[in-house]
Design a protein around this motif. Structure first.
Motif, short mmCIF file in Angstrom:
data_model
loop_
_atom_site.label_atom_id
_atom_site.label_comp_id
_atom_site.label_asym_id
_atom_site.label_seq_id
_atom_site.Cartn_x
_atom_site.Cartn_y
_atom_site.Cartn_z
N ALA A 358 0.84 -1.20 0.00
CA ALA A 358 0.00 0.00 0.00
C ALA A 358 0.88 1.25 0.00
CB ALA A 358 -0.92 0.00 1.22
N ASP A 359 0.48 2.25 -0.79
CA ASP A 359 1.18 3.53 -0.95
C ASP A 359 2.53 3.41 -1.67
OD1 ASP A 359 -0.88 4.89 0.37
OD2 ASP A 359 0.04 4.54 2.34
N GLU A 360 2.83 2.26 -2.21
CA GLU A 360 4.08 2.11 -2.96
C GLU A 360 3.90 2.66 -4.37
OE1 GLU A 360 7.34 -1.31 -4.32
OE2 GLU A 360 5.62 -1.83 -3.06
N VAL A 361 4.84 3.49 -4.82
CA VAL A 361 4.79 4.11 -6.15
C VAL A 361 5.33 3.13 -7.18
CG1 VAL A 361 5.58 6.02 -7.58
CG2 VAL A 361 5.00 6.43 -5.17
N LEU A 362 4.52 2.87 -8.20
CA LEU A 362 4.95 1.95 -9.26
C LEU A 362 5.88 2.66 -10.24
CD1 LEU A 362 2.28 0.72 -8.04
CD2 LEU A 362 1.93 -0.31 -10.30
N PHE A 363 5.51 3.84 -10.68
CA PHE A 363 6.38 4.65 -11.53
C PHE A 363 5.87 6.07 -11.49
CE2 PHE A 363 3.32 2.46 -14.34
CZ PHE A 363 2.62 3.54 -14.84
N VAL A 382 -4.24 6.80 -10.22
CA VAL A 382 -3.47 7.59 -11.17
C VAL A 382 -3.50 9.03 -10.71
CG1 VAL A 382 -3.21 8.21 -13.60
CG2 VAL A 382 -4.22 6.00 -12.98
N TYR A 383 -2.33 9.65 -10.54
CA TYR A 383 -2.29 11.04 -10.08
C TYR A 383 -1.27 11.83 -10.87
CZ TYR A 383 1.92 9.71 -7.46
OH TYR A 383 3.17 9.26 -7.10
N SER A 413 2.57 9.68 -18.81
CA SER A 413 1.80 10.92 -18.69
C SER A 413 1.28 11.13 -17.28
CB SER A 413 0.62 10.89 -19.66
OG SER A 413 -0.19 9.75 -19.41
N ALA A 414 1.39 10.14 -16.41
CA ALA A 414 0.90 10.27 -15.04
C ALA A 414 1.69 9.31 -14.15
CB ALA A 414 -0.59 9.96 -14.96
N SER A 415 1.55 9.48 -12.86
CA SER A 415 2.19 8.60 -11.88
C SER A 415 1.17 7.61 -11.35
CB SER A 415 2.79 9.41 -10.73
OG SER A 415 3.76 10.35 -11.20
N ILE A 416 1.65 6.45 -10.89
CA ILE A 416 0.79 5.38 -10.39
C ILE A 416 1.30 4.94 -9.03
CG2 ILE A 416 -0.12 3.07 -10.80
CD1 ILE A 416 -1.14 4.88 -12.86
N ARG A 417 0.39 4.78 -8.07
CA ARG A 417 0.75 4.19 -6.78
C ARG A 417 -0.36 3.26 -6.33
NH1 ARG A 417 0.50 9.69 -4.56
NH2 ARG A 417 -1.69 10.18 -4.10
N GLU A 421 -2.66 -3.30 -0.83
CA GLU A 421 -1.83 -4.37 -1.35
C GLU A 421 -2.38 -4.83 -2.70
OE1 GLU A 421 -1.04 -7.59 1.23
OE2 GLU A 421 -0.23 -6.34 2.84
N THR A 422 -1.53 -4.78 -3.71
CA THR A 422 -1.98 -4.97 -5.08
C THR A 422 -1.12 -6.01 -5.78
OG1 THR A 422 -2.70 -2.66 -5.16
CG2 THR A 422 -2.46 -3.80 -7.27
N LEU A 423 -1.77 -6.82 -6.59
CA LEU A 423 -1.09 -7.83 -7.39
C LEU A 423 -1.34 -7.53 -8.85
CD1 LEU A 423 0.60 -10.39 -6.91
CD2 LEU A 423 -1.49 -11.73 -7.14
N LEU A 424 -0.27 -7.44 -9.65
CA LEU A 424 -0.36 -7.05 -11.05
C LEU A 424 0.18 -8.15 -11.95
CD1 LEU A 424 1.02 -3.40 -10.78
CD2 LEU A 424 -1.37 -4.12 -10.71
#
Length: 487
Positions: A358-363, A382-383, A413-417, A421-424
């Motif tokens: 949780a709250d971890e930035v993906l890129f 997406v922010y 074009s945007a940041s993702i976090r 807890e997320t599984l991709l």
């Protein structure tokens, strides 16, 4: 012997190739030839360090050029010294021819090694620094000389190999032109194992090893039905052949850990025993069975309670999403729900799961995009950092992201976090093409989503693509996807 006798000895003439040389002159001739050889080696070494090395020639070419320069300087210097001592070179050539015939008859092996050395120096099928294998010997070429080649094995042992072995035998040059090579890792699992789980476990083991190349991507082959196991092969690419043995060891450790994590059994050889006189054997065993039944009727207070049997590999009801096999997670996605098992196995070969806290930035926005993501569980948001971190969208299970920069060849074009807890499910750029070719409905869905998302981002002042006024963004995206992935 007095000084006068020594002087007369040094004044004694020695006939050499039509010239009469005193013993003193002959000694000087020999010393000059030795100095020519030493000087040639010194000059070649200086040229190699001061000229060849700054030219950024590889090690093999530097060594070969230095060897040829040494031979040339020795030949030129030797001829000059002989002329200085007035030695008749014509007579010497006749003598050299006579000696050459004797060498050719009596030293055929040495001549073969010398000629092979010249071939190696000029053609350079192998050169200094190459990792080779010849007659079961594996190592790095350290030096190529006129007669032999020095090979340093993986155990740091120097082996002197005659040059003719490299000409007469098959030689594997792992470093020739392209150092990349593919490793085959055989693995056997018990009958009844879920092949999809085995495939995911082997691919996960390959991705755990940092020395395995991501492109070309690892593959899993189901090779055959063994006597006591289902036989698979994990195929991975590496670019450092010298590390073959350590990489194999690391992969074996990782494979065992991944199979144990998923409760996949690695079997041992089993043999079936067939008895012909079974009735006679039963008669012999009856007294023993009666004795065992009497012992069983007595209570055993020291016996421990029976342990609960572990979960079978197919029982995932009580396991976490991280432990659930990837096939079941992909079936939750609408455009994969109707896929057959063999189609899902191909998907697992092209992508892999990745978890985030949780709250971890993906890129972050502005970074280059190289992957496509599908949410298997959890949620991401997406922010836009340029708008003080304003959240513009959220993506839940079955939704995807990362495709905009990937397909439009533009920065993020945007940041993702991760919100929780997320599984991709992650697909690299090069592996996206076969997925879209096999699932055209996913390509159409991506086009529609890209169009709507671009319009929504444009509302916040973010321009993600430019296109003509006479065509829609959907048309531009669709045309680009068809062109990129040959759909």
């Amino acid at each position: 012997m007095n000084m006068r006798s020594i002087e007369r000895l040094f004044e004694t003439t020695v006939p050499l190739a039509g010239s009469d040389l005193t013993l003193a002159q002959l000694l000087w001739l020999v010393m000059c030839l030795v100095l020519v050889v030493l000087g040639a080696r010194l000059i070649a070494e200086l040229v190699k360090r001061l000229i060849f090395k700054p030219m950024r020639l590889n090690r093999g070419r530097r060594e070969a050029a230095a060897s040829l320069l040494t031979y040339g300087l020795v030949a030129l210097g030797g001829v000059s010294v002989l002329k200085a001592f007035e030695v008749d070179l014509a007579s010497l050539a006749l003598l050299a021819g006579t000696v050459g015939i004797g060498i050719g008859i009596g030293l055929q092996t040495l001549a073969s090694h010398f000629v092979s050395g010249l071939i190696l120096l000029f053609e350079q099928p192998i050169k200094v620094g190459d990792f080779i294998e010849v007659d079961g010997l594996m190592g790095t070429v350290e030096k190529v000389s006129a007669r032999s080649t020095i090979v340093r094995t993986l155990d740091r042992v120097s082996v002197i190999v005659p040059n003719s072995r490299f000409i007469d035998n098959n030689v594997v040059n792992w470093s020739y032109e392209d150092p990349r090579s593919r490793l085959h890792m055989p693995v056997g699992v018990a009958y009844g194992s879920d092949m999809m789980i085995v495939t995911e476990a082997l691919l996960a083991a390959a991705r755990r090893e940092s020395r395995v190349l991501r492109q070309p991507s690892p593959k899993v082959w189901f090779t055959d039905f063994g006597d006591s196991s289902l036989n698979f092969e994990l195929l991975v690419w590496i670019d450092n052949p010298i590390e073959t043995a350590p990489i194999r060891s690391a992969l074996n450790y990782a494979i065992e850990a991944e199979l144990r994590k998923r409760r996949v059994e690695i079997p041992f050889p089993q043999t079936d025993l067939h008895l012909k006189d079974i009735e006679q054997l039963q008669t012999m065993l009856r007294p023993t069975e009666a004795l065992q039944s009497s012992h069983a009727s007595q209570p055993n207070r020291s016996s421990a309670p029976a342990k609960k049997s572990p979960e079978t590999p197919s029982d995932y009801s009580s396991l976490s999403l991280e432990s659930t096999n990837l096939r079941e997670l992909l079936r939750r996605i609408s455009y994969f729900s109707q896929c057959h098992d063999w189609e899902l196995r191909q998907l697992i070969e092209y992508g892999y799961r990745q978890s985030f806290r949780a709250d971890e930035v993906l890129f972050k926005e502005g970074t280059p995009g190289s992957s496509f993501y599908i949410v298997l569980s959890g949620k991401v948001e997406v922010y836009l950092e340029k708008l003080d971190g304003k959240v513009v969208a959220t993506r839940g299970v079955g939704e995807f992201f990362g495709e905009m920069s990937l397909l439009l060849d533009a920065p993020r074009s945007a940041s993702i976090r991760a919100v929780e807890e997320t599984l991709l499910f992650v697909v690299e750029r090069s592996n996206l093409q076969p997925i879209l070719q096999r699932h055209p409905e996913l390509a159409d869905h991506i086009c529609r989503e890209l169009s709507s998302r671009s319009e929504s981002l444009r509302d916040f002042g973010v321009q993600v693509a430019t296109y003509g006024a006479d065509e829609s963004l959907f048309t531009v995206i669709r045309r680009r996807i068809v062109k990129l992935f040959e759909l």
